[in-house]
Design an enzyme around this catalytic site. Sequence first.
Site, PDB file in Angstrom:
ATOM      1  NE  ARG A  92     -17.632  -5.856  13.542  1.00 23.89           N
ATOM      2  CZ  ARG A  92     -17.874  -5.065  12.502  1.00 23.89           C
ATOM      3  NH1 ARG A  92     -16.933  -4.331  11.983  1.00 23.89           N
ATOM      4  NH2 ARG A  92     -19.084  -5.022  11.982  1.00 23.89           N
ATOM      5  CB  CYS A 117     -15.687  -7.375   6.334  1.00 23.55           C
ATOM      6  SG  CYS A 117     -14.869  -5.792   6.182  1.00 23.55           S
ATOM      7  CB  CYS A 120      -0.863  -0.319   8.235  1.00 18.92           C
ATOM      8  SG  CYS A 120      -1.715  -1.496   7.155  1.00 18.92           S
ATOM      9  CB  CYS A 154      -0.923  -0.010   1.215  1.00 21.97           C
ATOM     10  SG  CYS A 154      -2.076   1.380   1.232  1.00 21.97           S
ATOM     11  CB  CYS A 208     -18.486  -0.225   8.945  1.00 17.57           C
ATOM     12  SG  CYS A 208     -17.364  -1.081  10.081  1.00 17.57           S
ATOM     13  CB  CYS A 256      -1.662   3.757   8.178  1.00 18.60           C
ATOM     14  SG  CYS A 256      -2.689   4.459   6.854  1.00 18.60           S
ATOM     15  CB  CYS A 310     -18.615  -5.183   5.076  1.00 15.40           C
ATOM     16  SG  CYS A 310     -17.631  -3.802   5.696  1.00 15.40           S
TER      17      CYS A 310
HETATM   18  N1  SAM Z   1      -6.758   0.425   3.145  1.00 13.76           N
HETATM   19  C1  SAM Z   1      -8.047   0.590   3.675  1.00 13.76           C
HETATM   20  C2  SAM Z   1      -8.137   1.678   4.708  1.00 13.76           C
HETATM   21  O1  SAM Z   1      -7.134   2.122   5.210  1.00 13.76           O
HETATM   22  O2  SAM Z   1      -9.256   2.074   5.010  1.00 13.76           O
HETATM   23  C3  SAM Z   1      -8.635  -0.696   4.241  1.00 13.76           C
HETATM   24  C4  SAM Z   1      -7.807  -1.615   5.100  1.00 13.76           C
HETATM   25  S1  SAM Z   1      -7.163  -0.952   6.637  1.00 13.76           S
HETATM   26  C5  SAM Z   1      -6.072  -2.231   7.065  1.00 13.76           C
HETATM   27  C6  SAM Z   1      -8.559  -1.017   7.741  1.00 13.76           C
HETATM   28  C7  SAM Z   1      -8.386  -0.609   9.177  1.00 13.76           C
HETATM   29  O3  SAM Z   1      -7.751  -1.641   9.911  1.00 13.76           O
HETATM   30  C8  SAM Z   1      -7.557   0.609   9.493  1.00 13.76           C
HETATM   31  O4  SAM Z   1      -8.241   1.797   9.296  1.00 13.76           O
HETATM   32  C9  SAM Z   1      -7.241   0.391  10.970  1.00 13.76           C
HETATM   33  O5  SAM Z   1      -8.252   0.963  11.778  1.00 13.76           O
HETATM   34  C10 SAM Z   1      -7.276  -1.126  11.124  1.00 13.76           C
HETATM   35  N2  SAM Z   1      -5.921  -1.657  11.382  1.00 13.76           N
HETATM   36  C11 SAM Z   1      -4.951  -1.808  10.466  1.00 13.76           C
HETATM   37  N3  SAM Z   1      -3.826  -2.291  11.042  1.00 13.76           N
HETATM   38  C12 SAM Z   1      -4.099  -2.454  12.346  1.00 13.76           C
HETATM   39  C13 SAM Z   1      -3.327  -2.907  13.469  1.00 13.76           C
HETATM   40  N4  SAM Z   1      -2.060  -3.265  13.340  1.00 13.76           N
HETATM   41  N5  SAM Z   1      -3.912  -2.949  14.683  1.00 13.76           N
HETATM   42  C14 SAM Z   1      -5.208  -2.567  14.819  1.00 13.76           C
HETATM   43  N6  SAM Z   1      -5.979  -2.136  13.791  1.00 13.76           N
HETATM   44  C15 SAM Z   1      -5.437  -2.056  12.579  1.00 13.76           C
HETATM   45  C1  DTB Z   2     -11.394  -2.702  11.282  1.00 15.51           C
HETATM   46  O1  DTB Z   2     -11.768  -1.726  11.962  1.00 15.51           O
HETATM   47  N1  DTB Z   2     -10.518  -3.602  11.701  1.00 15.51           N
HETATM   48  C2  DTB Z   2     -10.281  -4.585  10.671  1.00 15.51           C
HETATM   49  C3  DTB Z   2     -11.265  -4.162   9.544  1.00 15.51           C
HETATM   50  N2  DTB Z   2     -11.828  -2.954  10.061  1.00 15.51           N
HETATM   51  C4  DTB Z   2     -10.820  -4.060   8.172  1.00 15.51           C
HETATM   52  C5  DTB Z   2      -8.866  -4.762  10.323  1.00 15.51           C
HETATM   53  C6  DTB Z   2      -7.972  -5.069  11.512  1.00 15.51           C
HETATM   54  C7  DTB Z   2      -6.596  -5.299  11.027  1.00 15.51           C
HETATM   55  C8  DTB Z   2      -5.670  -5.774  12.106  1.00 15.51           C
HETATM   56  C9  DTB Z   2      -4.291  -5.979  11.640  1.00 15.51           C
HETATM   57  C10 DTB Z   2      -4.120  -6.949  10.527  1.00 15.51           C
HETATM   58  O2  DTB Z   2      -4.647  -8.082  10.611  1.00 15.51           O
HETATM   59  O3  DTB Z   2      -3.435  -6.613   9.564  1.00 15.51           O
HETATM   60 FE1  SF4 Z   3      -2.901   1.219   3.374  1.00 11.42          FE
HETATM   61 FE2  SF4 Z   3      -2.822   0.023   5.750  1.00 11.42          FE
HETATM   62 FE3  SF4 Z   3      -3.226   2.644   5.616  1.00 11.42          FE
HETATM   63 FE4  SF4 Z   3      -5.160   0.968   4.773  1.00 11.42          FE
HETATM   64  S1  SF4 Z   3      -4.403   1.176   6.862  1.00 11.42           S
HETATM   65  S2  SF4 Z   3      -4.425   2.823   3.743  1.00 11.42           S
HETATM   66  S3  SF4 Z   3      -3.896  -0.699   3.955  1.00 11.42           S
HETATM   67  S4  SF4 Z   3      -1.348   1.546   4.965  1.00 11.42           S
END
Ligand code: SAM
Ligand code: DTB
Ligand code: SF4
Length: 328
Positions: free
Chosen positions: A275, A112, A75, A68, A203, A72, A143
């Site tokens: 959730r 989802c 992530c 990506c 959501c 963030c 979703c």
């Molecule tokens: N790229 C899209 C976005 O950013 O909306 C969708 C996927 S992103 C991984 C979805 C959500 O997962 C993020 O907004 C964050 O709230 C959650 N998330 C991602 N990595 C995480 C982590 N290491 N621990 C907890 N929540 C996480």
């Molecule tokens: C949300 O709030 N949490 C989910 C879903 N929406 C997409 C993702 C959590 C990701 C946790 C870290 C991972 O598995 O990469």
């Molecule tokens: Fe990309 Fe992860 Fe940020 Fe979603 S949360 S925009 S997958 S870097």
Amino acid sequence: MTTIGAVYSLEDPAPAPARPKWSVAEVMKLFELPFMDLVFRAQQVHREHFDPNAVQRSTLLSIKTGGCSEDCGYCSQSARYSTGLEREQLMAVAEVVEKAKAAKAKGASRFCMGAAWRGPKDKELQTVLAMVREVKALGMETCVTLGMLKDGQAQQLKDAGLDYYNHNLDTAPEFYGQVITTHTMQDRLDTLDKVRAAGINVCSGGIVGMGEGRRARAGLIAQLANMAQPPESVPINNLVAIPGTPLEDAGNLDPFEFVRTIAAARITMPTSFVRLSAGREQMSDEMQALCFMAGANSIFYGECLLTTPNPGADRDEVLFERLGLRAI
Ligand code: SAM
Ligand code: DTB
Ligand code: SF4
């Protein structure tokens, strides 16, 4: 409704801006309540609007993993960090449908699909639309979480039968820039507006345990609760600390503070599903029960979140049985 660019005369003054439903100070007051008072109040609100023994279950699938462009700080999927995650192409529709069938067979009501994109390109969106149509045809709620949407994309998703779009605000506006610099909180709000305007359920929630203070947690909750229409579904994630990311050493929020965040979400958004999201793998059953007590009534269900582990369905079935919870 005030429209942009409206002209008001003295006889017809501009309407006073609506007072936010919840000030950050008021949400802070909730956080500061004695724990028992806070959880009791949250449980009371919960019982006014929901069956306290019913929990909704959504299964997640990463349909496009890693690589990506965004930064963030939490992530595993950002191309900017060396997290050891293997990058994968967008999955084939048939493979996604098989995973959805398996999730349905295990008792998930919603599927989802998440993609590691800043936002979908039009061609990529076409493939996701086919996924949505086919998963919907299985009789599941659908979703997707695809990042920021361009004009017209939300309507295409709606037309394909999408029920929910996940797009988290993640943290308070004043902390946002310390976690993410490649897009802004306003970008996120703009996408949520498009989702709402297309008639898709929203959501949206956030992450705690990123080193933010209580005020930032209260700020996130206020921001969500003050939306003209609060999200139907509010995921509260506890940071899963990923080695190689800037937040790899953040973690370790006091578990009671996590429960307080759930309770504050429940009290301020009484009709939303709250959730208990990422972080359950590291939580005891007792901690999860406290979260349900504080008003959580939804979980991610299945052994994987997007890239990290989640309790397996077997462990959750035992937990539901022990607590007398019913899946919806
Ligand atoms: N790229 C899209 C976005 O950013 O909306 C969708 C996927 S992103 C991984 C979805 C959500 O997962 C993020 O907004 C964050 O709230 C959650 N998330 C991602 N990595 C995480 C982590 N290491 N621990 C907890 N929540 C996480
Ligand atoms: C949300 O709030 N949490 C989910 C879903 N929406 C997409 C993702 C959590 C990701 C946790 C870290 C991972 O598995 O990469
Ligand atoms: Fe990309 Fe992860 Fe940020 Fe979603 S949360 S925009 S997958 S870097």
